[in-house]
Design a protein around this motif. Structure first.
Motif, PDB file in Angstrom:
ATOM      1  N   ALA A 173      12.854  -1.489  18.164  1.00  0.00           N
ATOM      2  CA  ALA A 173      12.829  -1.271  19.615  1.00  0.00           C
ATOM      3  C   ALA A 173      11.486  -0.740  20.095  1.00  0.00           C
ATOM      4  CB  ALA A 173      13.931  -0.297  20.010  1.00  0.00           C
ATOM      5  N   ASP A 174      10.722  -0.107  19.206  1.00  0.00           N
ATOM      6  CA  ASP A 174       9.426   0.464  19.575  1.00  0.00           C
ATOM      7  C   ASP A 174       8.522   0.424  18.351  1.00  0.00           C
ATOM      8  OD1 ASP A 174       7.213   1.936  20.347  1.00  0.00           O
ATOM      9  OD2 ASP A 174       8.346   3.709  20.984  1.00  0.00           O
ATOM     10  N   ARG A 175       7.654  -0.588  18.287  1.00  0.00           N
ATOM     11  CA  ARG A 175       6.825  -0.787  17.098  1.00  0.00           C
ATOM     12  C   ARG A 175       5.861   0.370  16.843  1.00  0.00           C
ATOM     13  NH1 ARG A 175       8.746  -3.588  13.272  1.00  0.00           N
ATOM     14  NH2 ARG A 175       6.660  -3.419  12.343  1.00  0.00           N
ATOM     15  N   SER A 176       5.588   1.182  17.845  1.00  0.00           N
ATOM     16  CA  SER A 176       4.695   2.328  17.620  1.00  0.00           C
ATOM     17  C   SER A 176       5.312   3.328  16.645  1.00  0.00           C
ATOM     18  CB  SER A 176       4.374   3.032  18.939  1.00  0.00           C
ATOM     19  OG  SER A 176       5.510   3.716  19.450  1.00  0.00           O
ATOM     20  N   LEU A 177       6.627   3.275  16.490  1.00  0.00           N
ATOM     21  CA  LEU A 177       7.288   4.201  15.575  1.00  0.00           C
ATOM     22  C   LEU A 177       7.121   3.798  14.116  1.00  0.00           C
ATOM     23  CD1 LEU A 177      10.587   5.017  17.506  1.00  0.00           C
ATOM     24  CD2 LEU A 177       8.411   6.257  17.493  1.00  0.00           C
ATOM     25  N   ALA A 178       6.531   2.624  13.870  1.00  0.00           N
ATOM     26  CA  ALA A 178       6.201   2.221  12.506  1.00  0.00           C
ATOM     27  C   ALA A 178       4.878   2.824  12.048  1.00  0.00           C
ATOM     28  CB  ALA A 178       6.143   0.703  12.401  1.00  0.00           C
ATOM     29  N   GLU A 179       4.165   3.465  12.969  1.00  0.00           N
ATOM     30  CA  GLU A 179       2.869   4.045  12.628  1.00  0.00           C
ATOM     31  C   GLU A 179       3.063   5.297  11.759  1.00  0.00           C
ATOM     32  OE1 GLU A 179       0.946   4.889  16.280  1.00  0.00           O
ATOM     33  OE2 GLU A 179       0.787   2.774  16.879  1.00  0.00           O
ATOM     34  N   PRO A 180       2.181   5.509  10.783  1.00  0.00           N
ATOM     35  CA  PRO A 180       2.282   6.717   9.956  1.00  0.00           C
ATOM     36  C   PRO A 180       1.915   7.956  10.764  1.00  0.00           C
ATOM     37  CG  PRO A 180       0.320   5.479   9.372  1.00  0.00           C
ATOM     38  CD  PRO A 180       1.072   4.628  10.339  1.00  0.00           C
ATOM     39  N   LEU A 181       2.431   9.102  10.331  1.00  0.00           N
ATOM     40  CA  LEU A 181       2.101  10.356  10.989  1.00  0.00           C
ATOM     41  C   LEU A 181       0.711  10.819  10.572  1.00  0.00           C
ATOM     42  CD1 LEU A 181       5.490  12.230  10.538  1.00  0.00           C
ATOM     43  CD2 LEU A 181       4.544  11.380  12.688  1.00  0.00           C
ATOM     44  N   PRO A 182      -0.064  11.394  11.484  1.00  0.00           N
ATOM     45  CA  PRO A 182      -1.389  11.893  11.112  1.00  0.00           C
ATOM     46  C   PRO A 182      -1.282  12.998  10.074  1.00  0.00           C
ATOM     47  CG  PRO A 182      -0.768  12.620  13.321  1.00  0.00           C
ATOM     48  CD  PRO A 182       0.236  11.612  12.902  1.00  0.00           C
ATOM     49  N   GLY A 183      -2.082  12.877   9.030  1.00  0.00           N
ATOM     50  CA  GLY A 183      -2.074  13.878   7.977  1.00  0.00           C
ATOM     51  C   GLY A 183      -0.947  13.739   6.981  1.00  0.00           C
ATOM     52  N   ALA A 184      -0.051  12.761   7.216  1.00  0.00           N
ATOM     53  CA  ALA A 184       1.078  12.531   6.295  1.00  0.00           C
ATOM     54  C   ALA A 184       1.398  11.044   6.312  1.00  0.00           C
ATOM     55  CB  ALA A 184       2.284  13.352   6.704  1.00  0.00           C
ATOM     56  N   PRO A 185       0.509  10.211   5.773  1.00  0.00           N
ATOM     57  CA  PRO A 185       0.631   8.756   5.940  1.00  0.00           C
ATOM     58  C   PRO A 185       1.850   8.134   5.278  1.00  0.00           C
ATOM     59  CG  PRO A 185      -1.129   9.323   4.386  1.00  0.00           C
ATOM     60  CD  PRO A 185      -0.706  10.589   5.033  1.00  0.00           C
ATOM     61  N   GLU A 186       2.524   8.849   4.373  1.00  0.00           N
ATOM     62  CA  GLU A 186       3.720   8.281   3.745  1.00  0.00           C
ATOM     63  C   GLU A 186       4.937   8.376   4.662  1.00  0.00           C
ATOM     64  OE1 GLU A 186       3.625  12.621   2.426  1.00  0.00           O
ATOM     65  OE2 GLU A 186       2.224  11.048   3.027  1.00  0.00           O
ATOM     66  N   HIS A 187       4.842   9.149   5.735  1.00  0.00           N
ATOM     67  CA  HIS A 187       5.951   9.305   6.682  1.00  0.00           C
ATOM     68  C   HIS A 187       5.695   8.488   7.945  1.00  0.00           C
ATOM     69  CE1 HIS A 187       8.190  12.498   4.612  1.00  0.00           C
ATOM     70  NE2 HIS A 187       7.013  12.961   4.241  1.00  0.00           N
ATOM     71  N   LEU A 188       6.749   7.868   8.462  1.00  0.00           N
ATOM     72  CA  LEU A 188       6.647   7.070   9.681  1.00  0.00           C
ATOM     73  C   LEU A 188       7.016   7.905  10.896  1.00  0.00           C
ATOM     74  CD1 LEU A 188       8.369   3.755   8.490  1.00  0.00           C
ATOM     75  CD2 LEU A 188       5.964   4.438   8.297  1.00  0.00           C
ATOM     76  N   SER A 189       6.444   7.548  12.037  1.00  0.00           N
ATOM     77  CA  SER A 189       6.746   8.259  13.279  1.00  0.00           C
ATOM     78  C   SER A 189       8.230   8.202  13.610  1.00  0.00           C
ATOM     79  CB  SER A 189       5.932   7.661  14.433  1.00  0.00           C
ATOM     80  OG  SER A 189       4.546   7.828  14.219  1.00  0.00           O
ATOM     81  N   ALA A 190       8.888   7.112  13.201  1.00  0.00           N
ATOM     82  CA  ALA A 190      10.322   6.975  13.464  1.00  0.00           C
ATOM     83  C   ALA A 190      11.124   8.115  12.857  1.00  0.00           C
ATOM     84  CB  ALA A 190      10.820   5.635  12.926  1.00  0.00           C
ATOM     85  N   GLU A 191      10.652   8.698  11.759  1.00  0.00           N
ATOM     86  CA  GLU A 191      11.405   9.774  11.113  1.00  0.00           C
ATOM     87  C   GLU A 191      11.493  11.019  11.987  1.00  0.00           C
ATOM     88  OE1 GLU A 191      10.753  10.174   6.724  1.00  0.00           O
ATOM     89  OE2 GLU A 191       9.133   8.755   7.138  1.00  0.00           O
ATOM     90  N   VAL A 192      10.454  11.276  12.776  1.00  0.00           N
ATOM     91  CA  VAL A 192      10.474  12.429  13.670  1.00  0.00           C
ATOM     92  C   VAL A 192      11.473  12.198  14.803  1.00  0.00           C
ATOM     93  CG1 VAL A 192       9.121  13.849  15.244  1.00  0.00           C
ATOM     94  CG2 VAL A 192       8.089  13.016  13.120  1.00  0.00           C
ATOM     95  N   VAL A 193      11.408  11.019  15.412  1.00  0.00           N
ATOM     96  CA  VAL A 193      12.343  10.698  16.496  1.00  0.00           C
ATOM     97  C   VAL A 193      13.776  10.727  15.979  1.00  0.00           C
ATOM     98  CG1 VAL A 193      13.055   8.900  18.130  1.00  0.00           C
ATOM     99  CG2 VAL A 193      10.623   9.339  17.733  1.00  0.00           C
TER     100      VAL A 193
END
Length: 579
Positions: free
Chosen positions: A474-494
Motif C-alpha cells: 500500500a505504501d512502497r516507502s515502507l520498504a525503505e530501510p531505517l537509517p542506521g539500521a539497514p536490516e530493518h524496514l520502515s514497515a516494522e515501525v508502522v
C-alpha cells in the motif's frame, strides 16, 4: 482455514483503537481474571485464561516486556547446569517446554542454536591423560542426560543431538578459541528466542481470544471486601478508576514484594530477590565462530551466543537493591564479562568492540543461600487473600507452566472445570510458517523485496509477515530501510505502532526491534525516523514527536554514562538522570 487465520490476526491487533476500546472495558466490565504485569508470565497467564473461555484483562504500567522479559540471554533452554545441581524436575520441565515451543507453539520464534562446552587440557603425563578422560566423561554424561531428558518428554525434541569433538574439530567450529588449554569440546543445542518479540506475540494471541490487553495502566492498590480482593485501583492517562475482577493475578516479577506491601494483614509466604544480569553485544566480526560457547566461571556460567550479525556475551549474577525499572550496568560489570570471555579467546575483546550493553533483573525466590546464583529458579503460586493470586520465580522457558499453574488455581476458586489449552495452541504467526518459509523466494518476488528482507520478516513475525507485506504494497516507502539500521524496514515501525501496542519510540527501538543494543549508535541515528513513522499512527503533535526523540536520546546518553561508573550506586544515580 485462511479466513480464520486472517480473522484471528485482526482480532490480535493491539492498535490505538483497540487500546481505547479495552480501556472502556476496564471501566465497564467485571472480569473473571485480571492479570497485573506484562512480562512473559503475565501474558502467559492472560493467554491461558483466555484459552479456557474466561473473561480476561491484562494491565501493564509501562510496555509489554519492559522489564526482565526483554533483558534475558535470549535462550529457551533446559538449564544444563541445573543437572549438576541435581534439579532434575526443573530440567525435565524446561526441556519439555523447549520442545513444545520449537516444534508446535512457536517454531517461527524459537530455533536451535549450537553451543560448545570446551574441555580443558591438563598437564602431560598419565595423570593429565586421566584427568582429560574424566572431564570428557563427566561433561559428556551431563550433555547425554540432557539429550535423553529432551527425548523422553512430550512435545518433540526440536533440537539435534550432541556430538563429541576433538581439539581441531572444536577450533574448526570456533577458530577464535585459544588452542592452548583446549583438549576438545562437546557440541549440543538449545533454543534461541527474541524475548521481547515473543512476549508481544503471546499478548497478541491472548487478545485474539478476547482478552483486553492494555499498557500504560498502573495498579495502585487493591479493591477489597473484608478479606476478599474484588479488583484493582488503577491509574491510566492521568485518571484513576477501579477495575472489577473475581480473581486478580499478580505476575509482577521483581515488583512482587510491592504487591505484598498492600497486604499488611496477610502473610504472603515468599519474598522475591532481584539478581542483576548484564549482557554485552559485539559485532559478529569481533569473534570468529559458527557456534556459541558455554563457559564456567567461579560463581556461574558465561554464554557467548551467536545472535544474527552479533554476539551476546553474558551474564553477571549479582544482588541489586536499587531502582528496579532501570537497572544499570557499571564499568565493573563490563570489565567482569570482558575479563572472563578473554580467557578463552585468541584475540581479546576491548570496550571498543562493544556495540550494546543491557541489564536486567531476575526475580528469584528467596532461598537458603546468600548467593543469588544458588537461589531457586522454581516458581511459586500463593493466595494470601481470597481472590488474589501471586506467581513469582521460574524462568522464561517455563512461563507456560507457571501460567497454567496460577490459572488452575483461579478456575478452581471460580468453580470452573475448564482445562488449559495452551499446550496445543500455536501462537500467532506459527500456523503455516514452514510452508511460507519454503515459499520465501516466491513471496519476495511477488512483493518486490529481496529474499533476505523476507527472511528477516518471517523470522520475526512468522505468517504475520503477510500483514507487513500488505503495508508495503500500500505504501512502497515502507520498504525503505531505517537509517542506521539497514536490516530493518520502515514497515516494522508502522506495524509496531498499529498492531503491536508500541506507544513510544523506546518501545520500538528497544523491544519491537533490537536496534538499541545492536547498533553502535544505540538507536540515535534511527530515533527521528522512528518518531516520524509513529506520529500519524498515534496522532502525535509536532511537539510530542520532538519530545519522544529528545526523551530517547537522553535515555541513551544516561545509559552510556552509567556504564562508565565504577559501581552499582554510581551507575544507578547516573542512569536515573533520564528515565
Amino acid at each position: 482455514m485462511r479466513d480464520r487465520s486472517v480473522s484471528r490476526f485482526a482480532a490480535g491487533a493491539l492498535s490505538p483503537e483497540r487500546r481505547a476500546a479495552d480501556l472502556r472495558r476496564l471501566r465497564d466490565e467485571e472480569f473473571d481474571v485480571l492479570v497485573v504485569g506484562g512480562g512473559v508470565t503475565g501474558v502467559g497467564a492472560a493467554l491461558d485464561a483466555a484459552s479456557r473461555g474466561l473473561r480476561v484483562a491484562l494491565i501493564e504500567a509501562s510496555d509489554l516486556a519492559a522489564g526482565t522479559s526483554s533483558r534475558s540471554s535470549k535462550l529457551i533452554h533446559g538449564g544444563l547446569r541445573y543437572l549438576e545441581q541435581l534439579e532434575f524436575p526443573l530440567v525435565h520441565e524446561a526441556l519439555r517446554e523447549r520442545g513444545l515451543l520449537a516444534t508446535r507453539l512457536a517454531p517461527h520464534l524459537v530455533r536451535p542454536v549450537p553451543f560448545l562446552v570446551p574441555l580443558p587440557a591438563e598437564t602431560p603425563g598419565v595423570a593429565g591423560v586421566a584427568k582429560r578422560a574424566w572431564h570428557r566423561l563427566y561433561y559428556g554424561a551431563g550433555v547425554a542426560l540432557y539429550d535423553a531428558f529432551a527425548g523422553l518428554v512430550g512435545g518433540g525434541r526440536g533440537m539435534p543431538l550432541h556430538r563429541h569433538l576433538t581439539q581441531s574439530g572444536a577450533r574448526r567450529l570456533f577458530p577464535s578459541l585459544r588452542e592452548e588449554g583446549l583438549a576438545g569440546a562437546i557440541r549440543y543445542y538449545d533454543g534461541q528466542v527474541d524475548d521481547a518479540r515473543f512476549v508481544v506475540t503471546v499478548a497478541r494471541t491472548a487478545a485474539s481470544l478476547g482478552a483486553a490487553v492494555v499498557t500504560g495502566v498502573e495498579a495502585v492498590g487493591l479493591l477489597r471486601q473484608a478479606r476478599q480482593v474484588t479488583g484493582v485501583r488503577v491509574s491510566a492517562d492521568g485518571a484513576e478508576f477501579d477495575v472489577r475482577a473475581k480473581t486478580v493475578v499478580a505476575a509482577t516479577g521483581v515488583w512482587s514484594d510491592d504487591v505484598s506491601s498492600w497486604l499488611p494483614d496477610a502473610r504472603v509466604g515468599f519474598r522475591v530477590r532481584a539478581s542483576k544480569g548484564v549482557h554485552l553485544v559485539v559485532p559478529r566480526s569481533a569473534i570468529t565462530g559458527e557456534v556459541g560457547l558455554i563457559l564456567r566461571t567461579a560463581s556461574s556460567v558465561l554464554f557467548v551466543i551467536p545472535w544474527g550479525g552479533h554476539w551476546i556475551i553474558g551474564t553477571t549474577d549479582t544482588d541489586w537493591e536499587l531502582d528496579r525499572a532501570h537497572p544499570a550496568a557499571s564499568a565493573k560489570d563490563i570489565d567482569y564479562l570482558l575479563s572472563h570471555v578473554n580467557e578463552v579467546l585468541d584475540r581479546p575483546l576491548t570496550r571498543g568492540d562493544i556495540e550494546g550493553v543491557y541489564a536486567g533483573l531476575r526475580p528469584l525466590l528467596r532461598g537458603e543461600s546468600d548467593s543469588t546464583s544458588a537461589l531457586s529458579r522454581e516458581h511459586a503460586v500463593v493466595e494470601p487473600l481470597l481472590g488474589l493470586l501471586l506467581v513469582a520465580g521460574g524462568k522464561f522457558t517455563t512461563y507456560r507452566v507457571m501460567a497454567q499453574d496460577v490459572i488452575d488455581k483461579a478456575v478452581r476458586r471460580l468453580g470452573d472445570v475448564r482445562h488449559s489449552g495452551t499446550a496445543d495452541l500455536p501462537l500467532l504467526g506459527a500456523d503455516g510458517y514452514e510452508a511460507m518459509w519454503r515459499d520465501r523466494a516466491d513471496l519476495a518476488r511477488r512483493h518486490e523485496l529481496s529474499v533476505g528482507a523476507v527472511e528477516h520478516l518471517l523470522e520475526r513475525y512468522g505468517t504475520l509477515t503477510t500483514e507487513l507485506l500488505a503495508l508495503i504494497d500500500a505504501d512502497r516507502s515502507l520498504a525503505e530501510p531505517l537509517p542506521g539500521a539497514p536490516e530493518h524496514l520502515s514497515a516494522e515501525v508502522v506495524y509496531a505502532a498499529r498492531h503491536e501496542g508500541a506507544r513510544h519510540v523506546v518501545d520500538v527501538l528497544a523491544r519491537r526491534t533490537r536496534i538499541s543494543i545492536e547498533t553502535a549508535h544505540r538507536g540515535v541515528q534511527t530515533a527521528r525516523r522512528t518518531a516520524e513513522l509513529m506520529a500519524p499512527v498515534l496522532d502525535w503533535s509536532p511537539a510530542t514527536t520532538e519530545s519522544e526523540i529528545t526523551t530517547y536520546l537522553a535515555r541513551v546518553d544516561a545509559e552510556r554514562e552509567s556504564q562508565r561508573m565504577p559501581d552499582d550506586a554510581a551507575a544507578n544515580t547516573t542512569r536515573l538522570t533520564a528515565v
